[in-house]
Design a protein around this motif. Structure first.
Motif, mmCIF file in Angstrom:
data_model
loop_
_atom_site.group_PDB
_atom_site.id
_atom_site.type_symbol
_atom_site.label_atom_id
_atom_site.label_comp_id
_atom_site.label_asym_id
_atom_site.label_seq_id
_atom_site.Cartn_x
_atom_site.Cartn_y
_atom_site.Cartn_z
ATOM 1 N N HIS A 21 44.972 81.849 73.289
ATOM 2 C CA HIS A 21 46.046 82.787 73.631
ATOM 3 C C HIS A 21 47.036 82.905 72.475
ATOM 4 C CE1 HIS A 21 48.324 85.218 76.383
ATOM 5 N NE2 HIS A 21 49.371 84.421 76.351
ATOM 6 N N ARG A 22 47.397 81.763 71.882
ATOM 7 C CA ARG A 22 48.327 81.779 70.742
ATOM 8 C C ARG A 22 47.757 82.576 69.579
ATOM 9 N NH1 ARG A 22 48.552 80.151 65.991
ATOM 10 N NH2 ARG A 22 46.502 79.158 66.134
ATOM 11 N N ARG B 86 42.400 76.950 75.948
ATOM 12 C CA ARG B 86 42.798 78.286 76.375
ATOM 13 C C ARG B 86 44.122 78.702 75.729
ATOM 14 N NH1 ARG B 86 44.978 77.947 81.778
ATOM 15 N NH2 ARG B 86 46.676 77.175 80.449
ATOM 16 N N ASP B 87 45.085 77.774 75.677
ATOM 17 C CA ASP B 87 46.388 78.091 75.096
ATOM 18 C C ASP B 87 46.279 78.388 73.604
ATOM 19 O OD1 ASP B 87 47.456 77.717 77.587
ATOM 20 O OD2 ASP B 87 48.302 75.728 77.159
ATOM 21 N N GLU B 88 45.381 77.680 72.910
ATOM 22 C CA GLU B 88 45.185 77.945 71.487
ATOM 23 C C GLU B 88 44.587 79.332 71.274
ATOM 24 O OE1 GLU B 88 44.750 77.193 67.215
ATOM 25 O OE2 GLU B 88 46.160 76.745 68.845
ATOM 26 N N GLN C 131 42.976 73.324 79.036
ATOM 27 C CA GLN C 131 44.219 74.094 78.907
ATOM 28 C C GLN C 131 44.603 74.255 77.442
ATOM 29 O OE1 GLN C 131 46.813 71.693 81.316
ATOM 30 N NE2 GLN C 131 46.587 72.997 83.133
ATOM 31 N N ARG C 132 44.437 73.187 76.670
ATOM 32 C CA ARG C 132 44.747 73.266 75.237
ATOM 33 C C ARG C 132 43.871 74.308 74.552
ATOM 34 N NH1 ARG C 132 43.560 68.314 72.299
ATOM 35 N NH2 ARG C 132 44.286 69.536 70.522
ATOM 36 N N ASP D 267 38.893 83.836 78.828
ATOM 37 C CA ASP D 267 40.106 83.921 79.621
ATOM 38 C C ASP D 267 39.897 84.982 80.700
ATOM 39 O OD1 ASP D 267 42.822 83.352 80.286
ATOM 40 O OD2 ASP D 267 43.370 85.260 79.372
ATOM 41 N N ALA E 151 50.004 77.271 85.616
ATOM 42 C CA ALA E 151 49.208 76.341 84.818
ATOM 43 C C ALA E 151 49.088 75.015 85.555
ATOM 44 C CB ALA E 151 49.859 76.135 83.455
ATOM 45 N N LYS F 60 43.962 81.345 85.803
ATOM 46 C CA LYS F 60 45.089 80.567 86.317
ATOM 47 C C LYS F 60 45.161 80.719 87.834
ATOM 48 C CE LYS F 60 47.947 80.473 82.172
ATOM 49 N NZ LYS F 60 49.257 80.781 81.572
#
Length: 409
Positions: free
Chosen positions: A332-333, A328-330, A325-326, A265, A299, A293
């Motif tokens: 981040h979560r 990266r978002d995972e 994106q999925r 990231d 996004a 980003k």
């Protein structure tokens, strides 16, 4: 909720047999997903299992019937079954499934099972009563088993279609990032902190079949030289620790836990920092991409950064963009969740935990009296002696701990 209320009421009325039945139904319900129009009148309490195999992949379809009503269905995909007979696969599956789920009185299968008598005996012991394990021969029960087998075959078809889509997606990722072939293991890294406090580094892992959550890792940022809030230094620490361990565990760097692609990231700065770490460790063969980003952190307008300085983007509706994106978002979560857990833990600990002779009850009394651990630390010896439940000797010990010496009496 209704079952829970009924169970409590039965227990309160000392009808413990009914309470046990309701308890088992409530436990079983937590393992059930989905709903389907299944005619199960007259079946009572039963679990129905059917198995299908295609192209070396096995699916076990389960229907859950309670009180003659359909409580749902679920498809399972046991691993490592390519060369194992179906009856052995299903028998082994049932043994594992009922380790955590109470068996009903009836279990229907679409085929005779290996060592059926031994399995039935084990299930009876698990249930604390008789369990009928049988292959139905006529009537509604045969139709239920047939429907379960048909569902298993359809689930295999859906999984094959999804696998084809995923395989195409991996090929597109390989082409986009100029990899030698579709990645089997992608590692994604992110950091989380608030003004440098409770800093956490996180690694998530994805493969051809989706996220591999059992291999996620979190890294407490602990090096003294890593300045609070320095995201570059935190990422360097995380990658140094990750690959030092990877080199020790797999010096040949072949398969297993050795990644085919690193996603981090961040933009150019983070990519440069990580590339410096990998080069210094002699890890030059792992492809590295930074994900940043777009303007206003929008996004859908992500930029992908190569170590050589090149930058590329993708159309807003591109399938590969959605996939990345999925990932990266995972990451981040997972990083935020680990950070919040660390921060919550810090909130319930204090400097008083390290003071000799101060247990939980005494710590609570001191915090109630002084308000905060900082106030206890700053308190005079006289004030400590006035605290409820604190003897003169204990007050002296607390004061000496925080001030490094004795005080005048």
């Amino acid at each position: 909720v209704k079952l829970g209320v009924q169970m409590e009421a039965a227990a309160a009325n000392m009808d413990f047999e009914l309470a046990a039945v309701l308890r088992d139904r409530l436990k079983a319900l937590t393992f059930i997903q989905g709903s389907q129009a299944i005619n199960a009148e007259g079946v009572g309490d039963a679990d129905i299992f059917a198995l299908a195999c295609k192209s070396g992949v096995t699916c076990v379809q389960a229907f859950f019937i309670r009180g003659g009503q359909n409580w749902g269905h679920r498809a399972f995909f046991p691993a490592h079954t390519a060369d194992v007979p179906g009856d052995e696969v299903l028998a082994s599956f049932l043994m594992q499934f009922y380790e955590d789920v109470p068996p009903p009185r009836t279990i229907l299968t679409d085929r005779p099972l290996a060592e059926a008598a031994l399995l039935a005996e084990a299930l009876c012991e698990r249930a604390g009563g008789r369990v009928l394990l049988t292959v139905p021969q006529r009537g509604d029960r045969v139709r239920l088993v047939t429907q379960a087998r048909r569902n298993a075959e359809e689930a295999l078809d859906r999984r094959a279609a999804e696998s084809t889509t995923q395989a195409r997606l991996m090929r597109d990722v390989a082409e986009l990032f100029e990899l030698e072939g579709p990645p089997r293991r992608i590692e994604v890294y992110d950091n989380s902190h608030i003004m440098g406090t409770n800093a956490i580094g996180a690694m998530i892992v994805a493969g051809a079949d989706g996220f591999i959550k059992g291999q996620y890792r979190k890294f407490n940022i602990r090096r003294a030289e890593t300045a609070p809030g320095d995201d570059f230094a935190m990422m360097r620490e995380v990658l140094e620790r990750r690959f030092a361990r990877a080199i020790d565990d797999n010096p040949d760097r072949d398969g297993g836990t050795w990644p085919d692609l690193l996603l981090i990231d961040g933009g150019k700065g983070q990519v440069s920092a990580v590339k410096g770490v990998l080069d210094a460790m002699g890890v030059e063969e792992v492809p590295l991409i930074g994900v940043s980003k777009g303007p206003d952190r929008n996004a859908g307008r992500e930029t992908f950064h190569f170590p050589d300085g090149r930058e590329i983007g993708l159309p807003v509706n591109h399938p590969v963009l959605f996939y990345l994106q999925r990932l990266r978002d995972e990451a981040h979560r997972f990083a935020i969740g680990a950070h919040r857990a660390k921060r919550a833990k810090a909130l319930v600990t204090s400097t008083l935990d390290d003071v000799p002779g101060i247990g939980p009850a005494r710590k609570k009394a001191l915090l109630m009296h002084f308000g905060t651990a900082r106030a206890v630390k700053a308190a005079s010896l006289e004030d400590l002696r006035k605290a409820p439940g604190v003897s003169g000797t204990m007050a002296q010990g607390i004061y000496d701990y925080f001030h490094g010496g004795a005080a005048a009496p």
